[in-house]
Scaffold this active site. Structure first.
Site, short mmCIF file in Angstrom:
data_model
loop_
_atom_site.label_atom_id
_atom_site.label_comp_id
_atom_site.label_asym_id
_atom_site.label_seq_id
_atom_site.Cartn_x
_atom_site.Cartn_y
_atom_site.Cartn_z
N ARG A 77 -11.62 16.54 6.37
CA ARG A 77 -12.44 16.72 5.11
C ARG A 77 -13.89 17.23 5.58
NH1 ARG A 77 -11.03 11.37 2.78
NH2 ARG A 77 -8.88 11.23 2.83
N HIS B 214 -12.88 3.63 -0.18
CA HIS B 214 -12.85 2.24 1.33
C HIS B 214 -13.47 1.10 0.62
CE1 HIS B 214 -12.80 6.00 4.32
NE2 HIS B 214 -11.61 5.60 3.83
N ASN C 59 0.94 -1.13 0.17
CA ASN C 59 -0.07 -0.07 -0.14
C ASN C 59 1.14 1.39 -0.07
OD1 ASN C 59 -1.76 2.29 0.63
ND2 ASN C 59 -2.66 1.14 2.29
N GLU D 2 -8.15 -4.55 5.68
CA GLU D 2 -7.74 -4.32 4.20
C GLU D 2 -6.73 -5.00 3.53
OE1 GLU D 2 -9.02 0.14 3.46
OE2 GLU D 2 -8.54 -0.01 5.53
N ARG E 205 -2.69 -2.19 -3.21
CA ARG E 205 -3.92 -1.36 -3.16
C ARG E 205 -3.74 -0.18 -4.17
NH1 ARG E 205 -4.98 4.15 0.60
NH2 ARG E 205 -7.41 4.02 0.53
#
Ligand code: ADP
Length: 399
Positions: free
Chosen positions: A241, A180, A7, A384, A91
């Site tokens: 955010r 996600h 990743n 993940e 990823r």
């Protein structure tokens, strides 16, 4: 089969080495501050051995070579040789419209990842850079791209289209993609396993609450809608955010003299919990302790976070025509009894009732709603990296 999961961010490289029989994590870690001052390696072996050291790496190729050295090191390694790595799962944040599923990286797939640079300028370039570095360091080994957007590709057009002239979608690919996805997919399947029910029999509302936050409505393993949009900026209130906002705010600020880049940085990096609470931190633990000591703006930020999430859960419950469970994952969702304890009582109207004792759980799978709840509340830790490793094996085996 041994699978390496990578990743890569713009200045970081995370890795996990798995033996897939038994899904055993052999070693994991990351190199941070690549190309900056004082890059650092964190390495952890399955038996608890840990290494934390400053390293000299100027780019992702150097970083990958260093990871390889550690993996085969007689003192701290877990492989006899690099030839033990049979596949590498990456990823990749944005797959655009062409990549609906995890896929073996070919020249055409690399080109598609490149075409999506404009949609994910911070993520896709280092993701592709890491794939190319692996092609150099592991010649002949299959690289598999696992896209954050892929799980959401089942969304119907009424969910993913924006109500702007249609040619902006057909010519420029402007639409909701969702992110996600690897986490939402992992917890969907893990929840089905946990409940002992097939995925196709479940309607789930999965809430990934970390630094970035998103929620998905999942019907029979297919995403019906999700809160992030063309980019990860849309939807819930997040660490830095803003989530949903009237797009006219952006136009107004630009007309007032801010540049597009300044507005971009403000909405992505200075907003959310950080911007509203004004504490100089986006960490939910700091926000909660400030709330507990009476900080007014921290309370305001937290109420907004909760309000927006409850809003989405209610909407998705209606869109799904009911739900079996609301699933909480990510650093906040898995660990914060406080946040869950604020959200779940607001879900009484959909038949989801908090069990305060069961809710004290941290970081492990548990039902935290009362036994008579029509909609269960479930904590489900995400993984993940393991999902990427599983997807890699699925692609290699051709199913
Ligand atoms: P990322 O999105 O970067 O993967 P994580 O999923 O690790 O991030 O989530 C990070 C967030 O989880 C931070 O806001 C952190 O404060 C929050 N978090 C972690 N543990 C707790 C806790 N016990 N209580 C509240 N928030 C927590």
């Amino acid at each position: 089969m041994k699978v390496l999961v990578i990743n890569a961010g713009s200045s970081s490289l995370k890795f996990t080495m798995y033996r897939m029989s038994g899904e055993q994590m052999l070693a994991k870690g990351m190199i941070e501050r690549i190309g900056m001052e004082k890059p650092q390696l964190k390495y952890e072996r399955h038996d608890g051995l840990k290494i934390n050291e400053l390293v000299a790496v100027g780019n992702h190729d150097d970083a990958l070579r260093l990871v390889c050295e550690k993996l085969v090191d007689p003192n701290c390694g877990v492989l006899r040789s690099l030839a033990d790595v049979q596949a590498i799962g990456h990823r990749v944040v944005h797959g655009g419209e062409k990549c609906h599923d995890s896929v073996r990286v070919t020249e055409a797939i690399a080109e598609n990842i490149r075409e999506c640079f404009a949609l994910a300028p911070l993520h896709n370039p280092p993701n592709l850079g890491a794939i190319e570095a692996c092609e150099r360091v592991f010649p002949g080994v299959t690289n598999v791209a696992v896209f954050d957007t892929a799980f959401h590709s089942s969304m119907p057009a009424e969910s993913y289209l924006f109500a702007i002239p249609y040619e902006y979608y057909t010519k420029l690919g402007i639409r909701k993609y969702g992110f996600h996805g690897t986490s939402h997919k992992y917890v969907t399947y893990a929840t089905a396993d946990f409940l002992g029910k097939p995925v196709y029999s479940l309607r789930l509302i999965t809430c990934h609450l970390g630094n970035g936050c998103s929620v998905a409505a999942v019907n029979s393993g297919n995403v019906l809608d999700t809160s992030m949009g063309m980019t990860p900026l849309m939807g819930l209130v997040m660490g830095t955010r803003c989530g949903d906002i009237d797009p006219a705010v952006v136009l107004h600020l630009i007309k007032q003299g801010m540049t597009a880049d300044e507005v971009d940085a403000m909405l992505n990096k200075k907003s959310g919990l950080l911007g509203v609470a004004g504490l100089g931190t986006s960490d939910m633990r700091d926000i909660i302790s400030a709330v507990e000591s009476g900080h007014t703006r921290a309370k305001q930020a937290l109420e907004m976070f909760i309000h927006r999430l409850v809003f989405y859960i209610g909407a998705y419950h209606t869109l799904l025509g009911g739900a079996d469970a609301v699933v909480f994952t990510g650093g906040i969702g898995e660990n914060s009894a406080y946040i869950r304890g604020r959200i779940i009582p607001r879900l009484n109207a959909i038949g989801c009732h908090l069990d305060p004792e069961k809710n004290q759980v941290m970081g492990k799978a548990a039902i935290v709603s009362t036994v008579d709840s029509a909609v269960q509340a479930i904590v489900m830790p995400t993984n993940e990296e393991l999902m990427i490793a599983r997807e890699t094996v699925r692609v290699i085996k051709g199913n």
